[in-house]
Enzyme design. Structure first.
Site, PDB file in Angstrom:
ATOM      1  N   ASP A  15      -5.531 -68.200  -1.989  1.00 59.35           N
ATOM      2  CA  ASP A  15      -6.006 -69.250  -2.252  1.00 59.35           C
ATOM      3  C   ASP A  15      -7.764 -69.923  -1.794  1.00 59.35           C
ATOM      4  O   ASP A  15      -7.664 -69.602  -0.667  1.00 59.35           O
ATOM      5  CB  ASP A  15      -5.229 -70.758  -2.073  1.00 59.35           C
ATOM      6  N   HIS A  32     -14.255 -65.983  -6.485  1.00 55.44           N
ATOM      7  CA  HIS A  32     -13.239 -65.096  -7.394  1.00 55.44           C
ATOM      8  C   HIS A  32     -14.090 -63.706  -7.612  1.00 55.44           C
ATOM      9  O   HIS A  32     -13.515 -62.487  -6.199  1.00 55.44           O
ATOM     10  CB  HIS A  32     -13.164 -64.764  -8.952  1.00 55.44           C
ATOM     11  N   LEU A 127      -0.059 -46.445   1.050  1.00 56.90           N
ATOM     12  CA  LEU A 127       0.428 -47.801   0.477  1.00 56.90           C
ATOM     13  C   LEU A 127       0.906 -47.758  -0.991  1.00 56.90           C
ATOM     14  O   LEU A 127       0.262 -47.473  -1.711  1.00 56.90           O
ATOM     15  CB  LEU A 127      -0.797 -48.688   0.791  1.00 56.90           C
TER      16      LEU A 127
HETATM   17  C1  FPP Z   1      -7.284 -68.625  -5.832  1.00 60.61           C
HETATM   18  O1  FPP Z   1      -8.433 -69.347  -5.898  1.00 60.61           O
HETATM   19  C2  FPP Z   1      -7.321 -67.472  -6.598  1.00 60.61           C
HETATM   20  C3  FPP Z   1      -7.007 -67.088  -7.859  1.00 60.61           C
HETATM   21  C4  FPP Z   1      -6.666 -67.634  -9.310  1.00 60.61           C
HETATM   22  C5  FPP Z   1      -6.720 -65.761  -7.649  1.00 60.61           C
HETATM   23  C6  FPP Z   1      -7.077 -64.636  -7.162  1.00 60.61           C
HETATM   24  C7  FPP Z   1      -8.236 -64.230  -7.964  1.00 60.61           C
HETATM   25  C8  FPP Z   1      -9.121 -63.320  -7.142  1.00 60.61           C
HETATM   26  C9  FPP Z   1      -8.653 -63.390  -5.791  1.00 60.61           C
HETATM   27  C10 FPP Z   1     -10.320 -63.207  -7.573  1.00 60.61           C
HETATM   28  C11 FPP Z   1     -10.289 -61.668  -8.172  1.00 60.61           C
HETATM   29  C12 FPP Z   1      -8.736 -61.002  -7.850  1.00 60.61           C
HETATM   30  C13 FPP Z   1      -8.820 -59.911  -9.027  1.00 60.61           C
HETATM   31  C14 FPP Z   1      -7.556 -59.795  -8.864  1.00 60.61           C
HETATM   32  C15 FPP Z   1      -9.982 -58.678  -9.128  1.00 60.61           C
HETATM   33  P1  FPP Z   1      -8.636 -70.866  -6.937  1.00 60.61           P
HETATM   34  O2  FPP Z   1     -10.030 -70.740  -7.978  1.00 60.61           O
HETATM   35  O3  FPP Z   1      -7.591 -71.323  -6.844  1.00 60.61           O
HETATM   36  O4  FPP Z   1      -9.399 -71.937  -5.663  1.00 60.61           O
HETATM   37  P2  FPP Z   1      -9.455 -73.309  -5.583  1.00 60.61           P
HETATM   38  O5  FPP Z   1      -8.014 -73.707  -4.826  1.00 60.61           O
HETATM   39  O6  FPP Z   1     -10.460 -73.790  -4.006  1.00 60.61           O
HETATM   40  O7  FPP Z   1     -10.260 -73.907  -6.381  1.00 60.61           O
END
Ligand code: FPP
Length: 229
Positions: A15, A32, A127
């Site tokens: 997150d 992301h 893994l």
């Molecule tokens: C949370 O950040 C993240 C996600 C929505 C999921 C995780 C996604 C990634 C790590 C991007 C790449 C993933 C892959 C599999 C290529 P958020 O947008 O909720 O952050 P915020 O809470 O600060 O808004």
């Protein structure tokens, strides 16, 4: 004498990508992208760790469809790009790739790519990296119970555990980055006896030094699984 806990299965709620980007004056998509790079670093660390056998990452939840379409579309494209690029890493490091969640909602193209990578890496034992995609713990439990119902199977802790998407044994440690202290519908069944760790670091800044210190802490925690120790 104190016996150290051994970490075999680590799960992470990644997150903080959006806030990381906002703090830098960047578009959320940049967060992301930076987050995808962190996945690569953390996966490599886990490959080289003696005890970690399974790494489960929350990449897209059943609730993430509520985000603006442009962000959902971006995440889908990023996932496709990531998987195509990382296939080589999976081969080089003998990583078995797997998915939990209901990917039937994804495009046929993406589903095919996921299946191809699963097939090509299924024999690897360096893994197991599991991406949770269109995953929600409640949805997983409902699907498991439906499966058991359809086959008129006995309902028990063992049969439910077997019918879940995650037949990977106990989950030892869950880390959530990004400062929030909640589980967001992630692995609710599997987390029953897991150790939890909440980090304030946004996912794009989360690195192997912090992971190492969390694992050190985990190894010295008292785990008694409801009994005495
Ligand atoms: C949370 O950040 C993240 C996600 C929505 C999921 C995780 C996604 C990634 C790590 C991007 C790449 C993933 C892959 C599999 C290529 P958020 O947008 O909720 O952050 P915020 O809470 O600060 O808004």
């Amino acid at each position: 004498m104190e016996t150290k806990n051994s970490i075999k299965h680590l799960a992470i709620i990644m997150d903080g990508n959006g806030r990381w980007a906002k703090a830098k004056g960047l578009a959320r998509s940049k967060g992301h992208e930076a987050g995808a790079k962190t996945i690569k670093d953390i996966t490599k660390y886990c490959v080289n760790h003696t005890n970690i056998k399974t790494l489960t990452l929350y990449a897209f939840s059943t609730e993430n469809w509520k985000r603006p379409k442009s962000e959902v579309d971006f995440l889908m494209r990023l996932l496709e790009r990531y998987l195509k690029k990382e296939l080589q890493t999976y081969h080089e490091n003998k990583i078995c790739f797997d998915v939990i969640g209901d990917i039937s909602k994804f495009s046929t193209k993406l589903q095919k790519l996921i299946q191809k990578i699963k097939d090509q890496t299924k024999e690897y034992d360096g893994l197991t990296q599991i991406l949770a995609l269109n995953y929600g713990a409640r949805d997983e439990i409902v699907r498991a119970v439906k499966k058991l119902n359809a086959t008129a199977s006995e309902i028990s802790e063992e049969s439910i555990a077997q019918a879940l998407d995650t037949p990977y044994g106990e989950l030892d440690l869950l880390i959530r980055t990004g400062g929030e202290r909640r589980l967001s519908n992630f692995l609710l069944w599997q987390l029953s006896y897991s150790e939890l760790y909440f980090s304030n670091t946004p996912w794009p800044d989360f690195g192997i030094n912090e992971l190492q210190s969390i694992i050190d802490d985990f190894e010295h925690r008292k785990r008694n699984f409801g009994g005495l120790r």
